[in-house]
Scaffold this active site. Structure first.
Site, mmCIF file in Angstrom:
data_model
loop_
_atom_site.group_PDB
_atom_site.id
_atom_site.type_symbol
_atom_site.label_atom_id
_atom_site.label_comp_id
_atom_site.label_asym_id
_atom_site.label_seq_id
_atom_site.Cartn_x
_atom_site.Cartn_y
_atom_site.Cartn_z
ATOM 1 N N GLU A 68 -3.998 12.276 3.828
ATOM 2 C CA GLU A 68 -4.025 11.397 2.472
ATOM 3 C C GLU A 68 -5.342 12.188 1.885
ATOM 4 O O GLU A 68 -6.198 12.522 1.206
ATOM 5 C CB GLU A 68 -4.948 10.021 2.861
ATOM 6 N N HIS A 79 -11.287 6.593 6.701
ATOM 7 C CA HIS A 79 -10.412 6.663 5.763
ATOM 8 C C HIS A 79 -12.041 7.179 4.327
ATOM 9 O O HIS A 79 -12.600 7.409 4.460
ATOM 10 C CB HIS A 79 -10.767 5.163 4.967
ATOM 11 N N ASN A 95 -2.630 -1.464 3.741
ATOM 12 C CA ASN A 95 -4.329 -0.909 3.590
ATOM 13 C C ASN A 95 -4.485 -2.093 2.054
ATOM 14 O O ASN A 95 -4.397 -1.825 1.548
ATOM 15 C CB ASN A 95 -4.950 0.285 3.810
ATOM 16 N N TRP A 96 -5.437 -3.553 2.995
ATOM 17 C CA TRP A 96 -5.667 -3.886 1.811
ATOM 18 C C TRP A 96 -6.780 -3.763 1.166
ATOM 19 O O TRP A 96 -7.599 -4.403 0.292
ATOM 20 C CB TRP A 96 -5.852 -5.675 2.708
ATOM 21 N N LYS A 97 -7.555 -2.843 1.668
ATOM 22 C CA LYS A 97 -8.770 -2.999 1.511
ATOM 23 C C LYS A 97 -9.950 -3.574 1.087
ATOM 24 O O LYS A 97 -10.088 -4.658 1.617
ATOM 25 C CB LYS A 97 -8.872 -1.960 -0.020
ATOM 26 N N GLU A 106 -12.552 7.219 1.811
ATOM 27 C CA GLU A 106 -13.562 5.883 0.904
ATOM 28 C C GLU A 106 -14.494 5.450 1.418
ATOM 29 O O GLU A 106 -15.926 5.405 1.276
ATOM 30 C CB GLU A 106 -12.996 4.725 0.227
ATOM 31 N N SER A 147 -1.809 7.002 -3.217
ATOM 32 C CA SER A 147 -0.360 6.052 -4.520
ATOM 33 C C SER A 147 1.038 5.965 -4.515
ATOM 34 O O SER A 147 1.714 6.218 -4.957
ATOM 35 C CB SER A 147 -0.186 7.073 -5.594
ATOM 36 N N GLY A 181 -5.281 6.700 -4.659
ATOM 37 C CA GLY A 181 -5.497 5.168 -5.962
ATOM 38 C C GLY A 181 -5.506 5.967 -7.313
ATOM 39 O O GLY A 181 -5.821 5.313 -8.404
ATOM 40 N N GLY A 231 -2.294 1.602 -0.204
ATOM 41 C CA GLY A 231 -3.505 0.630 0.106
ATOM 42 C C GLY A 231 -3.248 0.297 -1.695
ATOM 43 O O GLY A 231 -2.500 -1.082 -1.673
ATOM 44 N N GLY A 232 -3.542 0.053 -2.385
ATOM 45 C CA GLY A 232 -3.491 -0.484 -3.635
ATOM 46 C C GLY A 232 -1.535 -1.231 -4.151
ATOM 47 O O GLY A 232 -1.951 -2.912 -4.699
HETATM 48 P P1 PGA Z 1 -3.300 3.684 -2.121
HETATM 49 O O1 PGA Z 1 -4.368 3.564 -1.908
HETATM 50 O O2 PGA Z 1 -2.308 3.523 -1.879
HETATM 51 O O3 PGA Z 1 -4.143 2.402 -3.364
HETATM 52 O O4 PGA Z 1 -3.649 5.225 -3.608
HETATM 53 C C1 PGA Z 1 -3.490 4.800 -0.072
HETATM 54 C C2 PGA Z 1 -5.301 4.225 1.342
HETATM 55 O O5 PGA Z 1 -6.125 3.929 0.533
HETATM 56 O O6 PGA Z 1 -5.074 4.676 1.879
#
Ligand code: PGA
Length: 263
Positions: free
Chosen positions: A178, A96, A8-10, A98, A221, A184, A242-243
């Site tokens: 999650e 998600h 997930n490149w956000k 976020e 994470s 994050g 993600g990150g």
């Molecule tokens: P992260 O994000 O790996 O940066 O914790 C995971 C996600 O948002 O799905």
């Protein structure tokens, strides 16, 4: 079993040129490591630019980070399932945390998105997970009980009406567990607790939602140093990253490890 890894490149990277470079690098790694299934979820604006790169290879699939529930109409800024279909997207992330937190997405909206995306023929990755409130419970057993209860209620709201959809459609649902406090933060959940939660979610998906062989991923994470701790469990079908997915070296190492854990 083949593990599924969703990157997930956000909201990154900042340009299409960089997105193409990152994707090309991922593709090269994937070609060398044929096991495992890799999905890249870039921001919407890069999807059509990347679809030509992806379509030359079938080893990597494209995913979207969100979708709207209507196919047409006056919905400024929204992206319809039909538009995504035309951009060679196979997977869609829905709910998600976020988006729930920063954009006020409710379970009702998420439910509509899940149903619309499944109906449109996507593999839907529904994100669920408990907030930090649950983490404050010190006793592990009680904390897990509270977290399971939270996730069960969330699934009930987000999957309302899914029983009525066709069997094949229902079975395109993937759940990503999650815990919000792990996203994050650099502090992933305990792998053993994740295994227990994923077993719990799978049981619910089979008995309450009549899925045949549910797929459940872990996210929060995940990086090259800890991913093996999760993938070693057969119950954990893969990871949502993600990150780390914006760092080429991390992606390379993650794909190598995934390959080792897939059969
Ligand atoms: P992260 O994000 O790996 O940066 O914790 C995971 C996600 O948002 O799905």
């Amino acid at each position: 079993m083949r593990k599924l890894i969703v990157f997930n490149w956000k909201m990154g990277p900042p340009s299409l040129a960089q997105a193409k470079r990152l994707l090309t690098h991922n593709l090269q790694q994937t070609i060398k490591n044929k096991n495992g299934e890799i999905v890249i979820c870039p921001p919407f604006i890069y999807l059509s630019g990347l679809s030509s790169v992806v379509s030359r290879q079938s080893l990597v699939k494209l995913g979207a980070q969100d979708v709207f529930w209507e196919n047409r109409g006056a919905y400024t800024g929204e992206i319809s399932p039909a538009m995504l279909k035309n951009s060679k997207v196979d997977y869609v992330i829905v709910g998600h945390s976020e988006r729930r937190r920063h954009l006020g997405e409710t379970d009702e909206m998420i439910n509509k998105k899940v149903l619309a995306a499944l109906r449109a023929g996507f593999k839907v990755i529904l994100c669920v997970g408990e907030p930090a409130r649950e983490l404050r419970i010190k006793n592990n057993e009680l904390r897990m009980k509270a977290a399971k209860n939270y996730v069960k209620n969330q699934l009930e709201r987000d999957l309302r009406g899914i029983h009525n959809s066709k069997f094949i459609i229902r079975n395109s649902l993937i759940v990503a567990y999650e815990p919000i406090w792990a996203i994050g933060t650099g502090v992933p959940a305990e792998p053993e607790n994740v295994r227990e939660m994923i077993q719990f979610i799978k049981k619910l998906l089979i008995t309450n939602y009549h899925l045949l062989i549910p797929k459940v991923l872990y996210g929060g994470s995940v990086d090259s140093r800890n991913i093996a701790d999760f993938l070693k469990y057969p119950e954990i079908d893969g990871a949502l990253v993600g990150g780390a997915s914006l760092k080429s070296a991390e992606v390379r190492d993650i794909i190598k490890i995934v390959s080792k854990h897939s059969t």
